[in-house]
Design an enzyme around this catalytic site. Structure first.
Site, PDB file in Angstrom:
ATOM      1  N   GLU A 164       0.799  -1.224   0.000  1.00 27.29           N
ATOM      2  CA  GLU A 164       0.000   0.000   0.000  1.00 27.29           C
ATOM      3  C   GLU A 164       0.833   1.276   0.000  1.00 27.29           C
ATOM      4  O   GLU A 164       0.769   2.073   0.944  1.00 27.29           O
ATOM      5  CB  GLU A 164      -0.953   0.010   1.197  1.00 27.29           C
ATOM      6  CG  GLU A 164      -1.893  -1.181   1.228  1.00 27.29           C
ATOM      7  CD  GLU A 164      -3.040  -1.020   2.226  1.00 27.29           C
ATOM      8  OE1 GLU A 164      -3.032  -0.044   2.989  1.00 27.29           O
ATOM      9  OE2 GLU A 164      -3.937  -1.865   2.224  1.00 27.29           O
ATOM     10  N   GLU A 368      -5.125  -8.634   0.969  1.00 27.05           N
ATOM     11  CA  GLU A 368      -5.785  -8.270   2.222  1.00 27.05           C
ATOM     12  C   GLU A 368      -7.263  -8.035   1.985  1.00 27.05           C
ATOM     13  O   GLU A 368      -7.643  -7.351   1.025  1.00 27.05           O
ATOM     14  CB  GLU A 368      -5.238  -6.953   2.815  1.00 27.05           C
ATOM     15  CG  GLU A 368      -3.922  -7.069   3.509  1.00 27.05           C
ATOM     16  CD  GLU A 368      -3.466  -5.731   4.093  1.00 27.05           C
ATOM     17  OE1 GLU A 368      -4.320  -4.903   4.484  1.00 27.05           O
ATOM     18  OE2 GLU A 368      -2.253  -5.530   4.141  1.00 27.05           O
TER      19      GLU A 368
HETATM   20  C1  FCB Z   1      -4.387  -1.950   5.476  1.00 22.66           C
HETATM   21  C2  FCB Z   1      -3.002  -2.252   5.988  1.00 22.66           C
HETATM   22  C3  FCB Z   1      -2.967  -3.289   7.075  1.00 22.66           C
HETATM   23  C4  FCB Z   1      -4.129  -3.155   8.026  1.00 22.66           C
HETATM   24  C5  FCB Z   1      -5.436  -3.069   7.278  1.00 22.66           C
HETATM   25  C6  FCB Z   1      -6.654  -2.975   8.158  1.00 22.66           C
HETATM   26  O1  FCB Z   1      -4.423  -0.657   4.973  1.00 22.66           O
HETATM   27  O2  FCB Z   1      -2.166  -2.693   4.948  1.00 22.66           O
HETATM   28  O3  FCB Z   1      -1.730  -3.205   7.719  1.00 22.66           O
HETATM   29  O4  FCB Z   1      -3.922  -2.102   8.875  1.00 22.66           O
HETATM   30  O5  FCB Z   1      -5.410  -1.982   6.411  1.00 22.66           O
END
Ligand code: FCB
Length: 460
Positions: A164, A368
């Site tokens: 990210e 994620e």
């Molecule tokens: C993302 C991050 C991760 C976590 C999630 C909820 O932005 O990569 O580390 O904090 O959100």
């Protein structure tokens, strides 16, 4: 009922600073998140990652836990200040030994190691020398990547350069909501470019240093902007440019979007882009990591009523939207998670279809997706049906996209265990495993049990 194909990878993700703790052990140096979290007023309750889930000291038990869930892949991040404190010179043997044990432990349990080289914990010394707005940070990252892959690159299945980078650049240097907490739009855009460059410089280094032909990837967080009024097209375009195309276009197509250059022309002259940079940034990758949580609803501010800023990134003194500060982010329709993020699995399907259309030939992996809810423990059990439902619906959306022809290779739930949620400290719980921060006891939540069952039965 849906079927999860056998070759669709199911796993879980974490990040070093969020779970490891052991902030001062075995020669680890300070990172910008140590400094930021120890600065009064920066995190909820003044929480820090000093101890977190103490994963550094509980590695074997946590590996057994992953095996008991039947995980097929585990995405973790390597702490730069643990393996190369101060970001200079040879690696810290003790730091490397920890990740080596982790990788070996995963392989011994039949779990694919997916390693992220940078999940936000920049060595503090590099920030002191200018941080991501300074070009040299990109060079230093490529060197750290090469050295790290030299020692672990005979066993890791997939390398991810950055997690990210949007958050690193725009929350870290624009909004000030993340470390290092700066609030300067021009610095944020320079950081964005140097993160892209860091990625591009690292890709060939990883391929050169690895001895097992791993897959190489970057993980981006996607914003899915929805129009908040009849004439919101321009607002949607602006946010899509700053949030998404600022990374996908240079990385996958070798160019910055013209509209992004125009939108930000009043903020920076873009002199940080040098000849040859874009070709380097576009070094071919094998997989694009997709992080997805929710949508945003945007429109142009009318300049009169109080401006609303529900962009999901919390309150901060600066803006993560340089040049587009006048775009309003409207409150999201429910239902929402404990982060105030709306639950919209359809938008994940739409996003995957769009990525497949705009960047054909790039395999995708959900690196994620998950949800925070205020869990309660009753008789030693966490009945987190809302999280279970969230995961099942997003997994189903991913499988639908795959059935529609999108080359999406797997799904990694965020997160394996409760952890330090950055500015929100320990107030938000994302794990499919609960962590009791007083005793460090782990309890597999109902969502974790269900996830284990999904992995085994492969039916939704
Ligand atoms: C993302 C991050 C991760 C976590 C999630 C909820 O932005 O990569 O580390 O904090 O959100």
């Amino acid at each position: 009922m849906g079927v999860i194909p056998k070759d669709f990878l199911l796993g879980a993700a974490t990040a070093a600073y969020q779970i490891e703790g052991a902030a001062h052990e075995d020669g680890r140096g300070p990172s910008i998140w140590d400094t930021f979290s120890h600065t009064p007023g920066r995190t909820w309750n003044g929480d820090t990652g000093d101890v977190a889930a103490d994963h550094y000291n509980r590695l074997d038990a946590d590996l057994d836990l992953m095996q008991s869930l039947g995980l097929e892949a585990y995405r973790f991040s390597i702490s730069w200040p643990r393996v190369q404190p101060g970001a200079r010179g040879s690696l810290n043997a003790k730091g490397v030994a920890f990740y080596s044990r982790l990788v070996d432990g995963l392989l011994a349990r039949g779990i694919r190691p997916v390693a992220t080289l940078y999940h936000w914990d920049l060595p503090q010394e590099l920030e002191d020398a200018g941080g991501w707005p300074a070009r040299d940070t990109a060079e230093r990252f490529a060197e750290y990547a090469a050295r790290t892959v030299e020692v672990l690159g005979d066993r890791v299945a997939m390398w991810t350069t950055l997690n990210e980078p949007w958050c690193s650049a725009f929350l870290g240097y624009g909004a000030g909501a993340h470390a290092p907490g700066r609030t300067n739009g021009a610095a944020a855009l320079a950081a964005m470019h140097h993160l892209n460059l860091a990625h591009g410089l690292a890709v060939p280094e990883i391929r050169r240093a690895a001895r097992n032909s791993p897959e190489v990837s970057a993980t981006l967080n996607f914003h899915v902007p929805r129009p908040g009024s009849d004439d919101a097209e321009e607002a949607v375009r602006r946010i899509d440019a700053l949030a998404n195309r600022s990374f996908t276009e240079p990385i996958l197509r070798g160019d910055y979007p013209d509209d992004l250059l125009l939108d930000t022309a009043g903020v920076t002259d873009w002199a940080f882009v040098r000849d040859g940079d874009l070709a380097k940034i576009a070094a071919p990758i094998d997989v694009l990591g997709v992080n997805y949580y929710s949508t945003v609803t945007v429109k142009e501010w009318d300049g009169r009523s109080p401006r609303v800023g529900n962009d999901g990134h919390g309150a901060a003194s600066g803006s993560p939207w340089p040049g587009s500060e006048h775009v309003e982010f409207l409150p999201q329709p429910g239902p929402q998670t404990d982060m105030g993020w709306n639950i919209a699995p359809d938008a994940l399907e739409e996003l995957l279809l769009r990525l497949a259309r705009d960047y054909p030939g790039t395999p995708l992996l959900i690196t994620e997706n998950g949800a925070a809810f205020p869990d309660v423990v009753v008789d030693g059990r966490v009945r987190d049906s809302a999280r279970q439902d969230f995961i099942e619906r997003h997994l189903a959306a991913t499988i639908r996209a795959r059935e529609a022809g999108v080359d999406v290779r797997g799904y990694l739930v965020w997160s394996l265990m409760d952890n330090f949620e950055w500015g929100y400290g320990y107030s938000k719980r994302f794990g499919i495993v609960r962590v009791d921060y007083d005793t460090q006891e782990r309890i597999v939540k109902d969502s974790g049990r269900r996830y284990a069952e999904l992995i085994q039965t492969r039916s939704l």
